[in-house]
Design a protein around this motif. Structure first.
Motif, PDB file in Angstrom:
ATOM      1  N   CYS A 283       0.727  -1.243  -0.038  1.00  0.00           N
ATOM      2  CA  CYS A 283      -0.103  -0.034   0.001  1.00  0.00           C
ATOM      3  C   CYS A 283       0.874   1.189   0.169  1.00  0.00           C
ATOM      4  O   CYS A 283       0.592   2.429  -0.430  1.00  0.00           O
ATOM      5  CB  CYS A 283      -0.970   0.016   1.055  1.00  0.00           C
ATOM      6  SG  CYS A 283      -2.083  -1.327   0.996  1.00  0.00           S
ATOM      7  N   ARG A 294      -4.924   7.640   0.535  1.00  0.00           N
ATOM      8  CA  ARG A 294      -6.297   7.325   0.296  1.00  0.00           C
ATOM      9  C   ARG A 294      -6.767   6.912  -0.998  1.00  0.00           C
ATOM     10  O   ARG A 294      -8.077   6.734  -1.180  1.00  0.00           O
ATOM     11  CB  ARG A 294      -7.092   8.489   1.003  1.00  0.00           C
ATOM     12  CG  ARG A 294      -6.601   8.887   2.231  1.00  0.00           C
ATOM     13  CD  ARG A 294      -7.427  10.211   2.865  1.00  0.00           C
ATOM     14  NE  ARG A 294      -8.932   9.652   3.108  1.00  0.00           N
ATOM     15  CZ  ARG A 294      -9.786  10.724   3.588  1.00  0.00           C
ATOM     16  NH1 ARG A 294      -9.328  11.871   3.943  1.00  0.00           N
ATOM     17  NH2 ARG A 294     -11.081  10.145   3.776  1.00  0.00           N
ATOM     18  N   LEU A 297      -8.269   1.334  -1.251  1.00  0.00           N
ATOM     19  CA  LEU A 297      -8.515   0.543  -0.064  1.00  0.00           C
ATOM     20  C   LEU A 297      -8.006  -1.146  -0.157  1.00  0.00           C
ATOM     21  O   LEU A 297      -8.087  -1.382  -1.301  1.00  0.00           O
ATOM     22  CB  LEU A 297     -10.004   0.440   0.112  1.00  0.00           C
ATOM     23  CG  LEU A 297     -10.645   1.735   0.264  1.00  0.00           C
ATOM     24  CD1 LEU A 297     -12.230   1.603   0.607  1.00  0.00           C
ATOM     25  CD2 LEU A 297      -9.981   2.648   1.489  1.00  0.00           C
ATOM     26  N   LEU A 328     -14.909  -2.614   4.607  1.00  0.00           N
ATOM     27  CA  LEU A 328     -14.210  -1.361   4.705  1.00  0.00           C
ATOM     28  C   LEU A 328     -14.821  -0.140   3.781  1.00  0.00           C
ATOM     29  O   LEU A 328     -14.617   0.881   4.248  1.00  0.00           O
ATOM     30  CB  LEU A 328     -12.886  -1.733   4.159  1.00  0.00           C
ATOM     31  CG  LEU A 328     -11.802  -0.482   4.162  1.00  0.00           C
ATOM     32  CD1 LEU A 328     -11.702   0.073   5.765  1.00  0.00           C
ATOM     33  CD2 LEU A 328     -10.186  -0.977   3.886  1.00  0.00           C
ATOM     34  N   ARG A 329     -15.152  -0.680   2.572  1.00  0.00           N
ATOM     35  CA  ARG A 329     -15.596   0.253   1.700  1.00  0.00           C
ATOM     36  C   ARG A 329     -16.847   0.846   2.113  1.00  0.00           C
ATOM     37  O   ARG A 329     -17.373   2.213   2.118  1.00  0.00           O
ATOM     38  CB  ARG A 329     -15.946  -0.192   0.361  1.00  0.00           C
ATOM     39  CG  ARG A 329     -16.342   0.770  -0.757  1.00  0.00           C
ATOM     40  CD  ARG A 329     -16.564   0.097  -2.011  1.00  0.00           C
ATOM     41  NE  ARG A 329     -17.227   0.925  -3.217  1.00  0.00           N
ATOM     42  CZ  ARG A 329     -18.023   0.458  -3.854  1.00  0.00           C
ATOM     43  NH1 ARG A 329     -18.291  -0.568  -4.209  1.00  0.00           N
ATOM     44  NH2 ARG A 329     -18.492   1.382  -4.929  1.00  0.00           N
ATOM     45  N   HIS A 332     -16.252   3.629   4.977  1.00  0.00           N
ATOM     46  CA  HIS A 332     -15.764   4.684   4.205  1.00  0.00           C
ATOM     47  C   HIS A 332     -16.844   5.626   3.725  1.00  0.00           C
ATOM     48  O   HIS A 332     -17.173   6.741   3.609  1.00  0.00           O
ATOM     49  CB  HIS A 332     -14.767   4.554   3.156  1.00  0.00           C
ATOM     50  CG  HIS A 332     -13.415   4.603   3.686  1.00  0.00           C
ATOM     51  ND1 HIS A 332     -12.557   5.528   3.428  1.00  0.00           N
ATOM     52  CD2 HIS A 332     -12.673   3.513   4.408  1.00  0.00           C
ATOM     53  CE1 HIS A 332     -11.596   5.350   4.080  1.00  0.00           C
ATOM     54  NE2 HIS A 332     -11.477   3.974   4.492  1.00  0.00           N
ATOM     55  N   SER A 341      -7.216   2.844   5.638  1.00  0.00           N
ATOM     56  CA  SER A 341      -7.314   2.423   4.261  1.00  0.00           C
ATOM     57  C   SER A 341      -6.938   0.903   4.197  1.00  0.00           C
ATOM     58  O   SER A 341      -7.183   0.555   2.956  1.00  0.00           O
ATOM     59  CB  SER A 341      -6.535   3.121   3.455  1.00  0.00           C
ATOM     60  OG  SER A 341      -5.043   2.978   3.768  1.00  0.00           O
ATOM     61  N   THR A 342      -6.638   0.189   5.088  1.00  0.00           N
ATOM     62  CA  THR A 342      -6.445  -1.193   5.362  1.00  0.00           C
ATOM     63  C   THR A 342      -7.393  -1.786   6.267  1.00  0.00           C
ATOM     64  O   THR A 342      -7.442  -1.164   7.440  1.00  0.00           O
ATOM     65  CB  THR A 342      -5.003  -1.709   5.135  1.00  0.00           C
ATOM     66  OG1 THR A 342      -4.495  -1.131   6.791  1.00  0.00           O
ATOM     67  CG2 THR A 342      -4.100  -0.952   3.910  1.00  0.00           C
TER      68      THR A 342
END
Length: 446
Positions: A283, A294, A297, A328-329, A332, A341-342
């Motif tokens: 990443c 950012r 993801l 995770l998405r 967000h 972001s991880t």
């Protein structure tokens, strides 16, 4: 050529240990020799060994994130082929970090020329060597390939107090300029090779994702042919590009050294060994290439032991990675300002158990417990349960008025629990809201 590289590395190491003086080098002739070797098929370790033999000092090539790409004291692998592509020219991934530097140090090296000598001196950066994690110190400069940076070439710093740091830095910059063309030739050749293999890598990774390569012995053989080690702990990784420039997204993977399957803004790869550290390194590289931490993801599925080898477990790790990425998405989308972001499967709580339940059963459970609650009501209930019932925290999270929530929340909880809000009832509601978000995030329409 492998034997000559090893001998050269040994001689350079002995010279450095004996405090050999700085070699007198004709930069033009050195550049011509290195370019000729590159055009003749030499790889980065061989070019660095040739450079080190000329200057009587060890040299290292780092990427822009500070990871080691190659070193003059790194023997080239005999018969290197596709199996070596999991590392960069034979550099083990752990070695890439342990003998590398920090992205901050490389960035300082990059901007130093534009600061000028006065500002550099005021900041303490004038002629300062880059210090690697293993204590190795080197002077150098960035290496360009067209309008991009390949990384930084470093020549071991002279520790003698009689050597002026400014002089050492200037000498190193001349040598970097002489070596840059040859190093860029190899980089372009590597990218072309990666492009030629891309379609085959796509097919293999897609087969691994779906558990289509069996038996176990064939699974190991095919994975190894693309630099993937499934005999040690490993995990499937899913990534999503959050911007719209798909050409930049594709280009970011070029020099990375990770086999990857890309479909539009999504991508998958397999990481072995220390998966959290490898995911962080991946990443960091993508963030640098894309210009934003950012922009991507990324999520990792559960670690697979690798002993015994089980293609089905590896495929399951990829499926879980997809689900974790979806969570995770969704997170967000509910909180666009968050910096995370991880996400690793092992970092999940109750969601880990729910991921093992078939989607149809999860959906039925959520619908039964939540009694047809609309999406806004589910978000309100989730916020209430995840903030331990703090009205202020719920209001801040949903950007709502606490007074309004004070009236609505008790009625909502009473309707769902039959006015019996016991710990057991609240646990069921929490599981149901998680199941709702999980099924929504992993549905084909998401």
């Amino acid at each position: 050529m492998t034997a000559s590289v090893t001998v050269a590395a040994t001689e350079v190491g002995q010279a450095a240990a004996n405090g050999a003086p700085r070699a007198s080098v004709d930069p033009a002739q050195l550049e011509a020799d290195l370019v000729a070797a590159a055009l003749d098929g030499a790889e980065w370790p061989e070019l660095l060994a040739q450079l080190a033999a000329a200057v009587l000092r060890p040299v290292r090539l780092l990427d822009m994130a500070g990871n080691l790409l190659a070193a003059s004291d790194q023997p080239a692998a005999a018969g290197a082929g596709e199996a070596d592509r999991g590392a960069v020219d034979g550099v083990a991934r752990g070695d890439a970090r342990g003998r590398g530097s920090s992205a901050v140090a490389i960035a300082a090296l990059l901007v130093a020329p534009s600061l000028g000598p006065v500002i550099s001196a005021a900041l303490g950066r004038a002629a300062a060597p880059v210090v690697c994690r293993d204590g190795w110190r080197g002077h150098g400069a960035p290496v360009r390939m067209g309008n991009r940076y390949l990384g930084a070439l470093l020549i071991e710093a002279d520790l003698s107090p009689a050597v002026c740091p400014d002089s050492a830095g200037g000498w190193a910059c001349q040598l970097v300029a002489a070596a840059s063309t040859a190093l860029a030739i190899v980089a372009v050749r590597r990218e072309a090779h990666a492009a030629a293999l891309a379609r085959r890598v796509d097919v293999v990774l897609d087969d691994i994702r779906h558990g289509a390569i069996r038996p176990a012995a064939e699974f190991v053989r095919v994975a190894e042919s693309f630099g993937l080690d499934v005999t040690i702990p490993h995990a499937g990784v899913a990534l999503r590009y959050m911007d719209t420039d798909l050409e930049a997204w594709a280009a970011a993977w070029g020099p990375i050294g990770f086999p990857v399957l890309r479909e539009g803004e999504r991508a998958w790869t397999l990481l072995s060994g220390d998966v959290p550290a490898e995911l962080s390194r991946l990443c960091s590289h993508l963030a640098y290439q894309l210009g934003s931490p950012r922009a991507v993801l990324a999520a990792a599925g559960p670690a697979v032991p690798g002993d015994p080898v089980d293609p089905a477990e590896t495929a399951a790790s990829f499926r879980s990675a997809d689900a974790v990425l979806a969570l995770l998405r969704t997170s967000h989308e509910r909180d666009p300002e968050q910096e995370r972001s991880t996400l690793l499967f092992d970092e999940l709580g109750l969601e880990r158990l729910l991921l093992g339940v078939p989607a149809e059963k999860l959906r039925a459970f959520a619908e039964r417990v939540l009694a047809g609650l609309d999406p806004a009501g589910v978000d309100l209930l989730s916020a209430y349960l995840e903030t331990d019932g703090s009205l202020e925290a719920v209001a801040a999270r949903l950007d709502a008025q606490p007074a309004r929530l004070r009236r609505r929340l008790p009625a909502l909880i009473d309707d769902l629990t039959g006015a019996r809000a016991t710990t057991s009832h609240l646990t069921d509601l929490h599981a149901a809201t998680l199941a709702h978000h999980l099924t929504a995030a992993t549905s084909p329409e998401a």
